[in-house]
Structures are given as structure tokens and as C-alpha cells.
Design an enzyme around this catalytic site. Structure first.
Site, PDB file in Angstrom:
ATOM      1  N   LYS A  48       0.845  -1.197   0.000  1.00 42.04           N
ATOM      2  CA  LYS A  48       0.000   0.000   0.000  1.00 42.04           C
ATOM      3  C   LYS A  48       0.881   1.247   0.000  1.00 42.04           C
ATOM      4  O   LYS A  48       1.908   1.294   0.686  1.00 42.04           O
ATOM      5  CB  LYS A  48      -0.912  -0.019   1.227  1.00 42.04           C
ATOM      6  CG  LYS A  48      -1.966   1.089   1.251  1.00 42.04           C
ATOM      7  CD  LYS A  48      -2.861   0.968   2.477  1.00 42.04           C
ATOM      8  CE  LYS A  48      -3.913   2.061   2.539  1.00 42.04           C
ATOM      9  NZ  LYS A  48      -4.763   1.957   3.738  1.00 42.04           N
ATOM     10  N   SER A  61      -9.897  -0.297   7.299  1.00 39.41           N
ATOM     11  CA  SER A  61      -9.372  -0.091   5.948  1.00 39.41           C
ATOM     12  C   SER A  61      -8.705  -1.300   5.309  1.00 39.41           C
ATOM     13  O   SER A  61      -8.350  -1.259   4.137  1.00 39.41           O
ATOM     14  CB  SER A  61      -8.394   1.092   5.934  1.00 39.41           C
ATOM     15  OG  SER A  61      -9.080   2.298   6.135  1.00 39.41           O
ATOM     16  N   SER A 101      -9.591   2.190   3.096  1.00 38.64           N
ATOM     17  CA  SER A 101      -8.741   2.908   2.171  1.00 38.64           C
ATOM     18  C   SER A 101      -7.775   1.999   1.405  1.00 38.64           C
ATOM     19  O   SER A 101      -7.130   2.443   0.465  1.00 38.64           O
ATOM     20  CB  SER A 101      -7.930   3.950   2.956  1.00 38.64           C
ATOM     21  OG  SER A 101      -7.082   3.320   3.925  1.00 38.64           O
TER      22      SER A 101
END
Length: 479
Positions: A69, A168, A144
Site C-alpha cells: 500500500k 481499511s 482505504s
């Protein structure tokens, strides 16, 4: 390379037996990403120059490409947090989690798209454009960590790292039909992770198979002298101790998690999973978590307050975006932050600054902290008698792109079932168990602190018995 038919263990065996080279595996992965990323937008950057081992050691992750990420610092690739503010930021050091994985032979194949600074539940707030859900490209992948979840779901990679502040990792895992785990707060170092909310953030893992997440989490866990909030608690052998067995396990199902706000199709699939756990020998009872209804407002006050503090460092002076039309110091601050941050990040900074301001601190931040304590006490009470808390990961399946982005309150409520575990610092995971109207449904498993093994074992039962992994998404799955 068909990642739908592989695991880390099966690829490791092929690499050791020289049926496949690490260079061939890397190239096949890059080819898959190039073929599907124009549709999904799951990657911000790919690592064409990634080095791969020529000889495969006994380390299971050696030569395995993983996605990271883009709010986790890497020296090989830029780290942008999907923001204009950091669009060209090159870190001078490596995060602890990626350092440990690289030492184990992992290949950093690329950085995944996300909500800007991890602030969002749909991966639509990214400066680099929205991520699409591989099951239906008209729907969001969640957030996210939407890019990481979509990349795993579409077979671009076998596994990916995400971060989880209020759900997330788990919410996008549920929306994309993959397994995602957030470990206990402190199990994994946050050193080198761009901070959103320091008392809530935790690095997690997304993968198709439970055992793959267990392998990665085991590798990157442990105390780190760089992170004073990391725990010195011993890291178990998550893989060696993994067994699909829930016999005698006591499971609690909070009535608040199965209430009227949960979609009927989601509730039906979750109930099937609970019934399956009973068939496999678990004992299930209904319990109550009455302060759950206050978790969303408490979370957004605490998280926004910490974000307001953490994001002060982006001032247009030291690093990051700097406005070119500023004529004095005040304009440098104001214009750089106005132009560098997107609307959602600005909204949360303003909310947090207000909650921390004189005259409002006690009314908002202190009250939210008190609610957090009450929620922790409720969890402690349940875990005195039960091994696991089970319920839906999300109230609905993935929703349409652009359908909620303009209504922050509705968007914030997407995380109502995942936020409590973050506020209490508990380990939690989402396991895919079925489909509702063609879209994946996830079951959330929450355990007492540092009991990730309990989650892995129950999740392995669900993986084995539901046969969900036979399903394939529209993008990637038909190739």
C-alpha cells in the site's frame, strides 16, 4: 501465472524445484498487472526493476512478488499516500514491515492505490483516480486499502499489505471477496508508515488464502525499537499452528452487529457462516455491545484529531508539495496545504483541529476517549467468557462508484462494524463466505488481544467449508 490456483507454499515449492524461476514469476506478475491495471487502477507504481533472488532459500517468501500500500515507505519506489502533497516523495529509508519482508526474500512488485492519506472508505479520494472493483467495475473496492484488495481479488498478486485505521483492510477485503486481517495494535511496527491516526493505525495483510496472510503476518510481526507502541509479546508460529478446528470454541454474536441496518442478503450469508461454525463444533451465543452505536462519532473525533496533529508536518517547507504562487510565509502554508490536500483530508483536518481547540477539547475529544474506554470494557467483559466475536464485516456489499462520495456522513457509516475493533486495539479479520446479488460478503472475526491464531483457525474452517474461492471476479478471474 494463474494466482487463483496458487498459494505462497505452492509457489515456493515450484521455485525450489526449479519448475519456475523467480525472474519468470516476477515477469508474469508484471504482465498481469499491465493487462488489468488500466481497468482497475489498483496500482500507482509498478517495480519493473525489482531485484529477485537467483537461488531460492528455505525462506517461504523468497522470490514471491507482493504489493505494498502506497502509505508504507519503500526506498525502491516513491511513496505518495495517493496525495498531490506527496506525489513525488522518495523516502530515504525503508519501513520496518517491508524491511522484514525484503529480508525474507519478498519482491516488492509495486505500490497500490488508496484513499488519500488513508482517509476514505471507497478508494475514490485518491489524487491518482478511483480504484474499481474487479467483481463489478461500476462499484467501489472499499477503502482505504482498495488498491491492495482489488489487486489480490483480480489475481494481479497473491497478497498485499494494507493499513487499517477504522476498517481499511477488512472493509475492502469484504467488498472484494478476499481475506484481510488487522492484527492487535502493537503486534506490527508502524515505523515507516505514514501516520493518519497513531493510536489506531495498524499494518495488515490481504490475500486469497488464510495461510498466506498467516505467513506474511508472522514474518513482519514483532517488537521494533523504532516504534515505542510496538509490543514485545512473542510472535507465535501462525503457520505451524494453523488448524481448521473450532471444536469447543465459544463464539459471541453481538445483536448490534445483526441489526436492521444490515442488508438482508448480507445477513443471510453471515448467518449461514455462523451456522457452519456451529456444525463444526463451536458454541454460539448472542451478546450485547451497547456502546457500538457511539463508535463512529467517537472514532471520527479521535482519528481526525490525531490526523490534524500528524498532518501539520506537511507545510510546504521541508518536503512535499509547495505552492508556486506563494509570496510570503503565510501563503506558503495556506496555499501549499489548500492545493496539496484533497477535500476529504481537508475536512478531517478541520474537524480534528476544531475538536482539539480550547473550549471544545473536553466536550468532544475527552468525551470520545471516554466512550472508547467504555467500549474496551465491554469487549473485555465478552472476552472473559468467549473466544471470538462474529458478525458482518460491512452492512452492505460494495456500493456504486460516485454514489456516496458527496455525503461524508453516509460514507463514514460504512465503517460502523469495523471501527470498534480499532478503538479497542483488537485483532480482527474479514473472511469471504458468499455472494449477495453477485457481490462478495465478508464475515468479521474479532479476538482478544494477541489471539490472531484463534482468528486464523476459525477463518481456515470457513475457507475450507464455504468453497468461496471457487468464485471468480469479472476482471482477472476469466483470464
Amino acid at each position: 501465472m494463474n494466482y487463483f490456483d496458487e498459494t505462497i507454499a505452492s509457489l515456493h515449492q515450484k521455485l525450489q524445484e526449479k519448475k519456475l524461476s523467480a525472474a519468470e514469476l516476477k515477469q508474469a506478475t508484471l504482465d498481469q498487472i499491465k493487462a488489468t491495471n488500466p481497468t482497475l487502477n489498483s496500482f500507482i507504481a509498478v517495480n519493473e526493476a525489482a531485484t529477485v533472488p537467483t537461488e531460492i532459500s528455505d525462506q517461504v517468501l523468497a522470490g514471491i512478488p507482493l504489493a505494498i500500500k502506497d502509505n508504507i515507505l519503500t526506498k525502491e519506489l516513491k511513496t505518495t499516500a495517493a496525495s498531490k502533497m506527496l506525489a513525488n516523495f522518495q523516502s530515504v529509508y525503508e519501513s520496518t514491515v517491508t524491511t522484514k519482508l525484503l529480508k525474507a526474500g519478498m519482491v516488492n512488485i509495486g505500490k497500490t492505490n488508496m484513499d488519500e492519506f488513508a482517509m476514505g472508505s471507497s478508494s475514490e479520494t485518491s489524487y491518482f483516480g478511483a480504484v474499481k472493483n474487479p467483481w463489478d467495475t461500476n462499484k467501489v473496492p472499499g477503502g482505504s486499502s482498495g488498491g491492495s484488495a482489488a489487486a489480490v481479488a483480480a489475481g494481479q498478486v497473491l497478497a498485499a499489505l494494507g493499513t487499517d485505521t477504522g476498517g481499511s483492510v477488512r472493509q475492502p477485503a469484504a467488498f472484494n471477496g478476499v481475506f484481510g486481517i488487522k492484527p492487535t495494535y502493537g503486534r506490527v511496527s508502524r515505523w515507516g508508515v505514514i501516520a493518519f491516526s497513531s493510536s489506531l493505525d495498524q499494518v495488515g495483510v490481504l490475500s486469497r488464502h488464510v495461510a498466506d496472510s498467516a505467513q506474511i503476518l508472522q514474518t513482519m510481526s514483532g517488537y521494533d525499537e523504532h516504534d515505542s507502541t510496538s509490543s514485545a509479546t512473542d510472535v507465535p508460529d501462525f503457520v505451524g499452528d494453523l488448524k481448521a478446528d473450532v471444536r469447543g470454541m465459544k463464539i459471541a454474536v453481538p445483536a448490534e452487529f445483526m441489526g436492521s441496518g444490515v442488508d438482508g442478503g448480507v445477513k443471510a450469508e453471515v448467518q449461514k457462516a455462523i451456522d457452519l461454525l456451529v456444525q463444526q463444533g463451536a458454541q454460539v451465543d448472542e451478546v450485547h455491545l451497547p456502546h457500538t452505536k457511539y463508535s463512529v462519532p467517537a472514532y471520527y473525533i479521535i482519528a481526525s484529531s490525531e490526523a490534524s496533529s500528524n498532518l501539520q508536518r506537511y507545510d510546504g517547507i521541508r518536503y512535499g508539495y509547495r505552492a508556486s504562487d506563494a509570496h510570503n510565509l503565510e501563503e506558503v502554508y495556506v496555499k501549499s496545504r489548500t492545493q496539496g490536500f484533497g477535500p476529504e483530508v481537508q475536512r478531517r483536518i478541520m474537524l480534528g483541529t476544531f475538536a482539539l481547540s480550547a473550549g471544545y477539547f473536553d466536550a468532544y475529544f475527552t468525551k470520545a476517549a471516554q466512550v472508547r474506554t467504555l467500549l474496551i470494557q465491554e469487549f473485555d467483559k465478552i472476552f472473559a467468557d468467549y473466544d471470538l466475536i462474529v458478525g458482518p464485516t460491512t452492512p452492505t456489499t460494495a456500493f456504486d462508484l460516485n454514489s456516496r462520495i458527496d455525503d461524508p456522513v453516509v460514507m463514514y457509516m460504512n465503517d460502523i462494524l469495523t471501527i470498534p475493533a480499532n478503538l479497542a486495539g483488537l485483532p480482527a479479520a474479514s473472511v469471504p463466505v458468499g455472494l449477495s446479488a453477485g457481490m462478495p460478503v465478508g464475515v468479521q472475526l474479532i479476538a482478544r488481544p494477541f489471539a490472531e491464531q484463534t482468528i486464523f483457525n476459525a477463518a481456515q474452517v470457513l475457507e475450507n467449508e464455504t468453497d468461496f474461492l471457487q468464485n471468480r471476479p469479472l476482471i482477472g478471474g476469466q483470464n
